[in-house]
Write a protein that holds these residues in place. Sequence first.
Motif, PDB file in Angstrom:
ATOM      1  N   SER A 230      44.835  42.174  28.365  1.00  0.00           N
ATOM      2  CA  SER A 230      43.770  41.948  29.341  1.00  0.00           C
ATOM      3  C   SER A 230      44.083  40.714  30.170  1.00  0.00           C
ATOM      4  CB  SER A 230      42.429  41.771  28.620  1.00  0.00           C
ATOM      5  OG  SER A 230      42.107  42.913  27.861  1.00  0.00           O
ATOM      6  N   LEU A 231      43.951  40.854  31.502  1.00  0.00           N
ATOM      7  CA  LEU A 231      44.310  39.732  32.382  1.00  0.00           C
ATOM      8  C   LEU A 231      43.321  39.515  33.519  1.00  0.00           C
ATOM      9  CD1 LEU A 231      48.154  40.396  32.823  1.00  0.00           C
ATOM     10  CD2 LEU A 231      47.113  38.540  31.508  1.00  0.00           C
ATOM     11  N   LEU A 232      42.298  40.360  33.622  1.00  0.00           N
ATOM     12  CA  LEU A 232      41.454  40.315  34.819  1.00  0.00           C
ATOM     13  C   LEU A 232      40.791  38.948  35.007  1.00  0.00           C
ATOM     14  CD1 LEU A 232      40.268  41.716  37.271  1.00  0.00           C
ATOM     15  CD2 LEU A 232      38.425  42.589  35.807  1.00  0.00           C
ATOM     16  N   LYS A 233      40.285  38.364  33.941  1.00  0.00           N
ATOM     17  CA  LYS A 233      39.627  37.067  34.067  1.00  0.00           C
ATOM     18  C   LYS A 233      40.587  36.022  34.612  1.00  0.00           C
ATOM     19  CE  LYS A 233      37.011  33.606  31.430  1.00  0.00           C
ATOM     20  NZ  LYS A 233      36.453  33.255  30.084  1.00  0.00           N
ATOM     21  N   GLU A 234      41.820  36.019  34.111  1.00  0.00           N
ATOM     22  CA  GLU A 234      42.811  35.054  34.590  1.00  0.00           C
ATOM     23  C   GLU A 234      43.199  35.331  36.040  1.00  0.00           C
ATOM     24  OE1 GLU A 234      45.653  34.145  30.887  1.00  0.00           O
ATOM     25  OE2 GLU A 234      44.779  36.156  30.888  1.00  0.00           O
ATOM     26  N   LYS A 235      43.298  36.602  36.415  1.00  0.00           N
ATOM     27  CA  LYS A 235      43.627  36.938  37.802  1.00  0.00           C
ATOM     28  C   LYS A 235      42.552  36.422  38.756  1.00  0.00           C
ATOM     29  CE  LYS A 235      47.333  39.406  36.818  1.00  0.00           C
ATOM     30  NZ  LYS A 235      48.708  39.117  37.301  1.00  0.00           N
ATOM     31  N   MET A 236      41.301  36.597  38.396  1.00  0.00           N
ATOM     32  CA  MET A 236      40.213  36.149  39.270  1.00  0.00           C
ATOM     33  C   MET A 236      40.186  34.626  39.360  1.00  0.00           C
ATOM     34  SD  MET A 236      39.170  38.971  40.340  1.00  0.00           S
ATOM     35  CE  MET A 236      37.945  38.208  41.395  1.00  0.00           C
ATOM     36  N   CYS A 237      40.495  33.956  38.264  1.00  0.00           N
ATOM     37  CA  CYS A 237      40.546  32.496  38.279  1.00  0.00           C
ATOM     38  C   CYS A 237      41.691  32.012  39.164  1.00  0.00           C
ATOM     39  CB  CYS A 237      40.719  31.976  36.855  1.00  0.00           C
ATOM     40  SG  CYS A 237      40.588  30.191  36.709  1.00  0.00           S
ATOM     41  N   ALA A 238      42.817  32.718  39.119  1.00  0.00           N
ATOM     42  CA  ALA A 238      43.949  32.351  39.964  1.00  0.00           C
ATOM     43  C   ALA A 238      43.594  32.500  41.442  1.00  0.00           C
ATOM     44  CB  ALA A 238      45.155  33.222  39.620  1.00  0.00           C
ATOM     45  N   ILE A 239      42.901  33.575  41.791  1.00  0.00           N
ATOM     46  CA  ILE A 239      42.481  33.769  43.180  1.00  0.00           C
ATOM     47  C   ILE A 239      41.627  32.600  43.638  1.00  0.00           C
ATOM     48  CG2 ILE A 239      41.031  35.190  44.695  1.00  0.00           C
ATOM     49  CD1 ILE A 239      41.977  37.643  43.111  1.00  0.00           C
ATOM     50  N   THR A 240      40.657  32.229  42.827  1.00  0.00           N
ATOM     51  CA  THR A 240      39.761  31.120  43.177  1.00  0.00           C
ATOM     52  C   THR A 240      40.541  29.823  43.370  1.00  0.00           C
ATOM     53  OG1 THR A 240      37.897  32.119  41.994  1.00  0.00           O
ATOM     54  CG2 THR A 240      37.801  29.748  42.393  1.00  0.00           C
ATOM     55  N   ASN A 241      41.420  29.504  42.443  1.00  0.00           N
ATOM     56  CA  ASN A 241      42.164  28.238  42.513  1.00  0.00           C
ATOM     57  C   ASN A 241      43.100  28.194  43.712  1.00  0.00           C
ATOM     58  OD1 ASN A 241      40.829  27.478  40.189  1.00  0.00           O
ATOM     59  ND2 ASN A 241      42.565  27.872  38.825  1.00  0.00           N
ATOM     60  N   LEU A 242      43.741  29.291  44.011  1.00  0.00           N
ATOM     61  CA  LEU A 242      44.649  29.348  45.152  1.00  0.00           C
ATOM     62  C   LEU A 242      43.889  29.197  46.468  1.00  0.00           C
ATOM     63  CD1 LEU A 242      46.912  32.257  43.890  1.00  0.00           C
ATOM     64  CD2 LEU A 242      47.719  29.927  44.373  1.00  0.00           C
ATOM     65  N   ILE A 243      42.767  29.892  46.580  1.00  0.00           N
ATOM     66  CA  ILE A 243      41.975  29.803  47.820  1.00  0.00           C
ATOM     67  C   ILE A 243      41.459  28.383  48.023  1.00  0.00           C
ATOM     68  CG2 ILE A 243      39.828  30.555  48.920  1.00  0.00           C
ATOM     69  CD1 ILE A 243      40.297  33.321  47.724  1.00  0.00           C
ATOM     70  N   GLU A 244      40.946  27.781  46.954  1.00  0.00           N
ATOM     71  CA  GLU A 244      40.416  26.424  47.075  1.00  0.00           C
ATOM     72  C   GLU A 244      41.510  25.416  47.435  1.00  0.00           C
ATOM     73  OE1 GLU A 244      38.318  25.480  43.501  1.00  0.00           O
ATOM     74  OE2 GLU A 244      36.616  26.808  43.967  1.00  0.00           O
ATOM     75  N   ALA A 245      42.749  25.706  47.073  1.00  0.00           N
ATOM     76  CA  ALA A 245      43.862  24.809  47.389  1.00  0.00           C
ATOM     77  C   ALA A 245      44.392  25.017  48.804  1.00  0.00           C
ATOM     78  CB  ALA A 245      44.989  25.017  46.388  1.00  0.00           C
ATOM     79  N   GLY A 246      43.918  26.059  49.479  1.00  0.00           N
ATOM     80  CA  GLY A 246      44.390  26.323  50.830  1.00  0.00           C
ATOM     81  C   GLY A 246      45.676  27.125  50.890  1.00  0.00           C
ATOM     82  N   ILE A 247      45.935  27.907  49.845  1.00  0.00           N
ATOM     83  CA  ILE A 247      47.095  28.797  49.812  1.00  0.00           C
ATOM     84  C   ILE A 247      46.616  30.221  50.074  1.00  0.00           C
ATOM     85  CG2 ILE A 247      48.895  29.802  48.337  1.00  0.00           C
ATOM     86  CD1 ILE A 247      49.104  27.127  46.909  1.00  0.00           C
ATOM     87  N   GLY A 248      47.221  30.879  51.050  1.00  0.00           N
ATOM     88  CA  GLY A 248      46.848  32.258  51.341  1.00  0.00           C
ATOM     89  C   GLY A 248      47.214  33.174  50.185  1.00  0.00           C
ATOM     90  N   VAL A 249      46.349  34.142  49.886  1.00  0.00           N
ATOM     91  CA  VAL A 249      46.550  35.034  48.748  1.00  0.00           C
ATOM     92  C   VAL A 249      46.773  36.465  49.256  1.00  0.00           C
ATOM     93  CG1 VAL A 249      45.549  35.995  46.638  1.00  0.00           C
ATOM     94  CG2 VAL A 249      45.103  33.610  47.262  1.00  0.00           C
ATOM     95  N   VAL A 250      47.860  37.071  48.799  1.00  0.00           N
ATOM     96  CA  VAL A 250      48.115  38.488  49.032  1.00  0.00           C
ATOM     97  C   VAL A 250      48.085  39.186  47.680  1.00  0.00           C
ATOM     98  CG1 VAL A 250      49.694  40.206  49.979  1.00  0.00           C
ATOM     99  CG2 VAL A 250      49.570  37.935  51.020  1.00  0.00           C
ATOM    100  N   LEU A 251      47.169  40.129  47.510  1.00  0.00           N
ATOM    101  CA  LEU A 251      47.095  40.895  46.268  1.00  0.00           C
ATOM    102  C   LEU A 251      48.177  41.970  46.283  1.00  0.00           C
ATOM    103  CD1 LEU A 251      43.224  41.394  45.945  1.00  0.00           C
ATOM    104  CD2 LEU A 251      44.635  39.471  45.156  1.00  0.00           C
ATOM    105  N   VAL A 252      48.918  42.087  45.167  1.00  0.00           N
ATOM    106  CA  VAL A 252      50.049  43.022  45.111  1.00  0.00           C
ATOM    107  C   VAL A 252      49.876  43.948  43.907  1.00  0.00           C
ATOM    108  CG1 VAL A 252      52.556  43.239  45.140  1.00  0.00           C
ATOM    109  CG2 VAL A 252      51.477  41.193  46.110  1.00  0.00           C
TER     110      VAL A 252
END
Length: 462
Positions: A230-252
């Motif tokens: 199971s990884l969904l919780k970690e994936k969502m946390c990564a999205i949040t942290n990347l966005i807050e840091a100002g890094i563009g996120v592309v879901l693959v």
Amino acid sequence: MNSDPYNYETESVCPICLKKISARRVTENGETRIIKQCDEHGEFSTPVWRGEPAIQNWARPKTPSVPPVTDTTALKGCPFDCGLCPEHNQHTCTALVEITWRCDLNCKICFASAGNSENNSDKNSTNKFLLRPDPTIDELKTLLAKVRETAGPCNLQLSGGEPAVRDDLPQLATIAKELGFPFVQVNTNGLRIARQKELAKIWASAGVDSAFLQFDGTRDDIYKSIRGRSLLKEKMCAITNLIEAGIGVVLVPTIVPGVNDDNIGEILKLAVDHAPGVRGVHFQPVSYFGRYPQSPSDKARITLPEIMTKLEEQTSELVHKTDFLPPACEHALCSFHSNYMVMENGKLKKLSGKSEACCSTRPAAEGAEKSKSFVRRQWAAPVVNECCCTKPLDDLDRFIQRAKTHILAVSGMAFQDAWTLDLERLKGCCIHVAAPDGKLIPFCAYNLTSMDGSSLYRGHND
């Protein structure tokens, strides 16, 4: 491309011995297959295009363009002379540099054979890539300088393995920017970024523009099947942290029939909900690299038109399959794309785009430049310009501001394995892996493996 997309003569390789053999793309009843015959190992037939949009309406002619620098000569013929050789028909849009072969996951599906075993079909084998030490920072600086000299100011993707396991990744991003790479992206599973919130900010400060985030679905059963847990919780946390840091996120997402092909629409809806920080979704139909003693069945394949159709069906027509266009850069059968503005009510407004499917021939070099500039602009975090006027914004003002930031790119790319490899497509590849000796190898050639796991390039020149 040939004027007859229904029956096209091309070349491929035998999935068993990797010998170059003749092949045909044959279209019947809305399905296109690549059919090939090896004198020693028999016939292979694999679907590469099923459904709408029909292949005859999708094919796009392109004027070839030899890369400005080639490091090898054409001796044995494609795909055996990569470096690039003068037979290659496209410039480098994205150069991929593998900075480690270590990984903190053990996925069934892996281009790089990272993790603790080569793949799910070979659990008892020793993964030779795990025995290789990471390249040093000086070795990587030399490699990056060679790539910059050969490919010019292309976009750069730091990959692996899992790049985040290297503590000096920020230093590598800074070196890349100093060498003149205008756009630096990290290909990551997001696990370390999820655990260490400050790491994303460190990456951003060092010059990382974008994260190519492995994101296979919105349910944990999907991750258990493809990634082992199971990884969904970690994936969502990564999205949040990347966005807050100002890094563009592309879901693959890697799309596997029977595992997550029913979740395609939900992935897109999640991206919409997290725009403008999430800049795009880049769907990748599963391809088969590594050791596969049996040919994958037709049911184990999903093609680009099927993904386009499922996007329409699973989003209640939030998008339409007719929205999507063939690529400006790589071969027409390799990818699709469309760009949307995310409206305040969560709907998507398709941005204008001229179809080039049957009406014009685009020079390959022009398509490469267009692709590079789009990726730099779209996949990085949005630039928000605060309005300094005191007048309240009217509807038009808000629309114009939103059009500058809330753009979502939806795309898909079909990588070729030993069964689907089409040398016409390979010669038009614009995504090139930098081998340890600095030669640039088209992505699908670099990762190509026979049924027993033997490769043409990976691990041969280290």
